[in-house]
Design a protein around this motif. Structure first.
Motif, PDB file in Angstrom:
ATOM      1  N   LEU A 355     -69.752 -36.292  60.770  1.00 18.71           N
ATOM      2  CA  LEU A 355     -70.724 -36.200  59.666  1.00 18.71           C
ATOM      3  C   LEU A 355     -70.603 -37.421  58.747  1.00 18.71           C
ATOM      4  O   LEU A 355     -69.490 -37.872  58.436  1.00 18.71           O
ATOM      5  N   PHE A 356     -71.768 -37.923  58.315  1.00 15.42           N
ATOM      6  CA  PHE A 356     -71.807 -39.136  57.499  1.00 15.42           C
ATOM      7  C   PHE A 356     -70.959 -39.001  56.232  1.00 15.42           C
ATOM      8  O   PHE A 356     -70.148 -39.879  55.905  1.00 15.42           O
ATOM      9  N   ASP A 357     -71.100 -37.866  55.531  1.00 15.44           N
ATOM     10  CA  ASP A 357     -70.373 -37.717  54.260  1.00 15.44           C
ATOM     11  C   ASP A 357     -68.863 -37.683  54.478  1.00 15.44           C
ATOM     12  O   ASP A 357     -68.096 -38.251  53.703  1.00 15.44           O
ATOM     13  N   LYS A 358     -68.433 -37.086  55.606  1.00 18.95           N
ATOM     14  CA  LYS A 358     -66.986 -37.003  55.873  1.00 18.95           C
ATOM     15  C   LYS A 358     -66.411 -38.413  56.102  1.00 18.95           C
ATOM     16  O   LYS A 358     -65.369 -38.770  55.544  1.00 18.95           O
ATOM     17  N   ILE A 359     -67.131 -39.209  56.895  1.00 21.14           N
ATOM     18  CA  ILE A 359     -66.625 -40.571  57.187  1.00 21.14           C
ATOM     19  C   ILE A 359     -66.499 -41.357  55.878  1.00 21.14           C
ATOM     20  O   ILE A 359     -65.472 -41.979  55.601  1.00 21.14           O
ATOM     21  N   ILE A 360     -67.570 -41.314  55.072  1.00 21.42           N
ATOM     22  CA  ILE A 360     -67.558 -42.121  53.837  1.00 21.42           C
ATOM     23  C   ILE A 360     -66.478 -41.608  52.877  1.00 21.42           C
ATOM     24  O   ILE A 360     -65.723 -42.410  52.304  1.00 21.42           O
ATOM     25  N   HIS A 361     -66.357 -40.288  52.734  1.00 19.54           N
ATOM     26  CA  HIS A 361     -65.317 -39.746  51.848  1.00 19.54           C
ATOM     27  C   HIS A 361     -63.941 -40.253  52.290  1.00 19.54           C
ATOM     28  O   HIS A 361     -63.156 -40.749  51.488  1.00 19.54           O
ATOM     29  N   ASP A 362     -63.667 -40.143  53.599  1.00 17.62           N
ATOM     30  CA  ASP A 362     -62.353 -40.547  54.113  1.00 17.62           C
ATOM     31  C   ASP A 362     -62.076 -42.037  53.892  1.00 17.62           C
ATOM     32  O   ASP A 362     -60.984 -42.432  53.512  1.00 17.62           O
ATOM     33  N   LEU A 363     -63.123 -42.860  54.144  1.00 17.45           N
ATOM     34  CA  LEU A 363     -62.870 -44.313  54.131  1.00 17.45           C
ATOM     35  C   LEU A 363     -63.001 -44.961  52.760  1.00 17.45           C
ATOM     36  O   LEU A 363     -62.662 -46.121  52.589  1.00 17.45           O
ATOM     37  N   THR A 364     -63.499 -44.205  51.775  1.00 16.58           N
ATOM     38  CA  THR A 364     -63.653 -44.826  50.449  1.00 16.58           C
ATOM     39  C   THR A 364     -62.768 -44.156  49.402  1.00 16.58           C
ATOM     40  O   THR A 364     -62.813 -44.552  48.239  1.00 16.58           O
ATOM     41  N   LYS A 365     -62.006 -43.144  49.828  1.00 19.23           N
ATOM     42  CA  LYS A 365     -61.210 -42.486  48.779  1.00 19.23           C
ATOM     43  C   LYS A 365     -60.068 -43.413  48.335  1.00 19.23           C
ATOM     44  O   LYS A 365     -59.534 -44.201  49.135  1.00 19.23           O
ATOM     45  N   LEU A 366     -59.742 -43.265  47.077  1.00 20.27           N
ATOM     46  CA  LEU A 366     -58.728 -44.136  46.502  1.00 20.27           C
ATOM     47  C   LEU A 366     -57.350 -43.720  47.004  1.00 20.27           C
ATOM     48  O   LEU A 366     -57.096 -42.536  47.226  1.00 20.27           O
ATOM     49  N   SER A 367     -56.455 -44.701  47.185  1.00 21.64           N
ATOM     50  CA  SER A 367     -55.094 -44.382  47.612  1.00 21.64           C
ATOM     51  C   SER A 367     -54.380 -43.652  46.467  1.00 21.64           C
ATOM     52  O   SER A 367     -54.806 -43.715  45.303  1.00 21.64           O
ATOM     53  N   PHE A 368     -53.306 -42.967  46.805  1.00 22.64           N
ATOM     54  CA  PHE A 368     -52.532 -42.224  45.797  1.00 22.64           C
ATOM     55  C   PHE A 368     -52.087 -43.178  44.674  1.00 22.64           C
ATOM     56  O   PHE A 368     -52.249 -42.880  43.491  1.00 22.64           O
TER      57      PHE A 368
END
Ligand SMILES: Cc1cc2nc3c(=O)[nH]c(=O)nc-3n(C[C@H](O)[C@H](O)[C@H](O)COP(=O)(O)OP(=O)(O)OC[C@H]3O[C@@H](n4cnc5c(N)ncnc54)[C@H](O)[C@@H]3O)c2cc1C
Ligand code: SF4
Ligand code: SF4
Ligand code: SF4
Length: 395
Positions: A355-368
């Motif tokens: 799913l498009f939203d899952k890919i973008i969420h995973d690849l753009t989330k900020l590191s800890f």
């Protein structure tokens, strides 16, 4: 005959396919969604024209030795300014050309919201070309159409990315007094295929309703915090600012830029265009009196022709001359291509399968680490401990 050994060496400008006398070059979309020329070797007569008009294989020469000059400006017509990405200078340039009986080419949407170059002959239709569309615009037949107008002695304004202006100049292979070109400072262009997938994702979220109007840069929350807006047929609107919208998040992380954008041959202060337009990022630090968060343009005059046109619209602008180093201080895209992020390959390995939203969420989330640092800066900022912030950032 053109042989592409590396994808980075083709911008998809359409100069080769438009020029081919046998019409044996077709632009075909690859698995990332970018067009490349494909030659029918049975039809090819090996005339070499495609290589001669490719601005990457045969770089074009500058027509005018003019030294670029920078201005901070905005349109005095507030309605137009607010309906434009930055200061609304494009509209003034276009109107000046239309008033002289000319025609204007630029990037607009088609009925399915694909982005493609098109020609406008009336001022009331300029809103089709107004405002940035962060998707590669298909040149299609517009180089040939522009050439026909030029040969009929009509004044032609052709606008687009620097590589599209390079492609036009290479295709024309001669200079025309009645041609004016305007490019932009260009970060890079996202994949039309990813845009299509994003629109399908949004349509599903809107209960299957088709989009009626799309704007990448609404200014309701300000020019700096612009937002993406999609209006639907059922009178609902999707609205998210640039930091939250999925397509913009992926674009700003460079996940789906055209490979040529990562090795752009057109990055430089001096351009092949007559006028370069951009957002004047950092204007609040350089000329605070020119900042009201409604949009300020950076304008680079590139030629004598560009200077004459600019002087003719100056009366409709709030405008100040700026030193070139200051002007480009906050706009690295003018001279440096974006590096290829490591997640670009990961994105395309997952694109179309998840799913498009899952890919973008995973690849753009900020590191800890980044999240902790941002939270710390916010707290320290609230307490007003500036020195402490600087020390924290250095760690
Ligand atoms: C893909 C892209 C990347 C950009 N990157 C930067 C950047 O890194 N830094 C910066 O300062 N400015 C950048 N800009 C330029 C900026 O967003 C404004 O377009 C510019 O300042 C003109 O604004 P305006 O208010 O005068 O006119 P507007 O009415 O906002 O702009 C309309 C003009 O933009 C052109 N245009 C719109 N979409 C496209 C497209 N997809 N391809 C080609 N031309 C298009 C139209 O043909 C027309 O000439 C970018 C624009 C685009 C389209
Ligand atoms: S060599 Fe000539 S005929 Fe062959 S593809 Fe190129 S332009 Fe067309
Ligand atoms: S850069 Fe333009 S002219 Fe060169 S191969 Fe690509 S589409 Fe053809
Ligand atoms: S970054 Fe360079 S190659 Fe990419 S669209 Fe802009 S001008 Fe063309």
């Amino acid at each position: 005959m053109i042989q592409l050994d590396k994808k980075q060496t083709c911008t998809g400008c359409h100069a080769c396919t438009t020029k081919c006398p046998k019409q044996c070059i077709t632009m075909i979309s690859d698995t990332e969604g970018f067009w490349y020329p494909q030659i029918n070797k049975e039809e090819c007569i090996d005339c070499g024209l495609c290589e001669r008009v490719c601005p990457i294989i045969t770089p074009i020469k500058f027509e005018d030795p003019f030294n670029p000059v920078a201005y901070a400006c905005y349109n005095t017509n507030e309605k137009v300014r607010l309906a434009s990405s930055s200061g609304g200078v494009f509209t003034l340039i276009a109107e000046a050309v239309l008033k002289q009986g000319g025609v204007v080419f630029g990037a607009g949407f088609d009925e399915d919201f694909n982005v493609c170059h098109q020609c406008v002959e009336r001022a009331e239709n300029l809103d089709k070309l107004r405002m940035s569309k962060y998707v590669q615009s298909k040149i299609g037949e517009t180089y040939r159409e522009a050439e026909n107008f030029l040969k009929e002695n009509r004044l032609v304004l052709f606008t687009g990315t620097p590589c599209q202006i390079g492609g036009l100049k290479a295709y024309l292979s001669k200079s025309y007094d009645n041609l004016i070109t305007q490019d932009i400072i260009c970060h890079g262009i996202p994949s039309p295929m990813v845009w299509e997938a994003y629109l399908a994702f949004r349509k599903k979220s809107a209960g299957g309703c088709a989009a009626r109007r799309i704007a990448f840069r609404r200014k309701d929350f300000g020019w700096k915090r612009y937002s993406v807006s999609i209006s639907y047929g059922n009178d609902t609107e999707y609205r998210q600012d640039l930091t939250q919208d999925l397509f913009m998040k992926g674009f700003l992380k460079d996940l789906y830029l055209r490979p040529s954008c990562h090795a752009c041959a057109f990055k430089s202060i001096k351009r092949h265009s007559d006028i370069t337009l951009a957002d004047f990022w950092g204007i609040e630090n350089i000329l605070p009196e020119m900042f009201d968060d409604k949009g300020t343009s950076l304008v680079l005059i590139q030629s004598k022709k560009g200077k004459a046109l600019f002087e003719s619209i100056e009366k409709d602008l709030v405008c100040q001359n700026v030193n070139m180093d200051e002007a480009l201080k906050y706009n690295p895209a003018a001279i440096r291509p974006a590096p290829i992020p490591k997640n670009r390959e990961v994105f395309y390995n997952r694109f179309g399968k998840e799913l498009f939203d899952k890919i973008i969420h995973d690849l753009t989330k900020l590191s800890f680490k980044t999240r902790v640092r941002t939270a710390a800066v916010k707290i320290l900022n609230k307490l007003g401990i500036k020195e402490q912030i600087k020390k924290t950032l250095k760690k």
